[in-house]
Scaffold this active site. Structure first.
Site, PDB file in Angstrom:
ATOM      1  CG  ASN A 266     -17.874  41.111   0.193  1.00  0.00           C
ATOM      2  OD1 ASN A 266     -17.914  40.966   1.406  1.00  0.00           O
ATOM      3  ND2 ASN A 266     -16.951  40.538  -0.551  1.00  0.00           N
TER       4      ASN A 266
ATOM      5  CD  GLU B  75     -15.052  38.282   2.205  1.00  0.00           C
ATOM      6  OE1 GLU B  75     -14.021  38.031   2.829  1.00  0.00           O
ATOM      7  OE2 GLU B  75     -15.208  39.297   1.487  1.00  0.00           O
TER       8      GLU B  75
ATOM      9  CE1 TYR C  85     -15.010  37.817  -2.330  1.00  0.00           C
ATOM     10  CE2 TYR C  85     -14.954  35.644  -1.305  1.00  0.00           C
ATOM     11  CZ  TYR C  85     -14.449  36.929  -1.429  1.00  0.00           C
ATOM     12  OH  TYR C  85     -13.388  37.327  -0.662  1.00  0.00           O
TER      13      TYR C  85
ATOM     14  CG  ASP D 124     -15.992  41.314  -4.175  1.00  0.00           C
ATOM     15  OD1 ASP D 124     -15.355  41.810  -5.130  1.00  0.00           O
ATOM     16  OD2 ASP D 124     -15.511  41.195  -3.030  1.00  0.00           O
TER      17      ASP D 124
ATOM     18  CG  ASN E 118     -12.029  40.523  -5.320  1.00  0.00           C
ATOM     19  OD1 ASN E 118     -11.666  41.573  -4.799  1.00  0.00           O
ATOM     20  ND2 ASN E 118     -12.522  39.513  -4.635  1.00  0.00           N
TER      21      ASN E 118
ATOM     22  CG  ASP F 227     -14.572  45.443   3.311  1.00  0.00           C
ATOM     23  OD1 ASP F 227     -15.636  44.816   3.100  1.00  0.00           O
ATOM     24  OD2 ASP F 227     -13.456  44.898   3.202  1.00  0.00           O
ATOM     25  CG  HIS F 228     -17.488  45.181  -0.545  1.00  0.00           C
ATOM     26  ND1 HIS F 228     -17.134  44.996  -1.871  1.00  0.00           N
ATOM     27  CD2 HIS F 228     -16.583  44.461   0.179  1.00  0.00           C
ATOM     28  CE1 HIS F 228     -16.080  44.206  -1.949  1.00  0.00           C
ATOM     29  NE2 HIS F 228     -15.725  43.874  -0.711  1.00  0.00           N
TER      30      HIS F 228
END
Length: 281
Positions: free
Chosen positions: A7, A41, A115, A153, A155, A254-255
């Site tokens: 991501n 993303e 995603y 991702d 989530n 951040d991934h």
């Protein structure tokens, strides 16, 4: 066949040189040994994405993408060193323009980049997430007759080993019982969580850490970036790692990339195993 998923938290931010030490996504693509890279993303339309990735495309990467209909939101893509033979969507009208799923066929392998919504417990956002999860499970049920891997991702942290602060998140989206059961059911239907299969009974390896505070430095993360493979392909997974940056300043998302090596043979070479540690840059 080496497959990575990441991501990027905005394609333009990911390729921007944030510091002299952090060179971003493009140098990573130049250095990676991956044959296929799934992106999530991207937050860009197809033209903007192709423009941002122009140096990689000039180097021979092939691109398939699905942009979101809301500017600056969502967006998924697959980069491949091999020609992409076909491109498909989720097959669900509600999410046709959401930019959350793209599926390609490459040299006998089906690869999808997904995603899933972040969600919010007790709200319409969570209901939308659950509808998407249902549509995704249906789509995945149609490709189990071949070698296939769905990356991205998700989530959802599946077990207590997949989130550092699981006690503080038991009532929050991403660790709700129904979400975790959904992943359990997917796995029971024949899909294999490849990283967990190669790294059983350990905390992590985490793949997402908040930008805030000292989450990254303390490895207070979530494992929410998965590669779910059909059983035949998963049986040939020889190595898996999370390419965690060695320092906060070297992060370009951040991934972190989650990379799996699949052997073309019926089994891995003798002595094959994880590529270094589970978490490494």
């Amino acid at each position: 066949m080496i497959v990575s998923t990441i991501n990027v938290n905005g394609i333009r931010a990911a390729i921007k040189q944030r510091s002299p030490e952090n060179l971003g996504l493009l140098p990573w693509l130049e250095a990676t040994t991956a044959d296929v890279v799934c992106l999530q993303e991207t937050r860009a339309d197809d033209e903007q994405l192709a423009g941002a990735l122009a140096p990689a495309l000039s180097d021979g990467w092939h691109l398939a993408s699905a942009a979101g209909d809301v500017k600056g939101r969502n967006g998924v893509a697959v980069l491949s060193r091999h020609p992409i033979k076909s491109v498909k969507d989720l097959g669900a009208d509600e999410f046709a323009l959401h930019g959350r799923y793209v599926e390609v066929d490459i040299d006998g392998l089906t690869v999808a980049s997904v995603y899933i919504q972040t969600g919010e417990a007790g709200t319409d956002r969570q209901l939308e997430k659950e509808r998407f999860m249902s549509a995704l499970a249906h789509r995945m049920s149609t490709v189990t007759d071949r070698d296939a891997v769905v990356c991205g991702d998700w989530n959802v942290a599946h077990t207590e080993n997949d989130i550092k602060n699981w006690r503080g998140n038991v009532k929050k989206s991403g660790f709700l019982p129904a979400e975790r059961q959904w992943l359990t059911d997917l796995i029971a239907s024949g899909w294999v969580d490849v990283v967990r299969a190669l790294h059983p009974d350990v905390a992590g390896p985490y793949s997402w850490w908040s930008w805030r505070g000292r989450a990254f430095d303390n490895d207070a993360g979530w494992r929410i970036d998965y590669q779910l493979a059909t059983r035949g392909l998963a049986a040939r997974a020889c190595a898996a790692r999370v390419e965690r940056a060695v320092a906060y300043a070297l992060r370009w998302s951040d991934h972190a990339p989650v990379t799996v090596e699949y052997s073309p043979a019926a089994r891995c070479e003798p002595g094959a195993g994880p590529l270094g540690s589970a978490n490494e840059r």
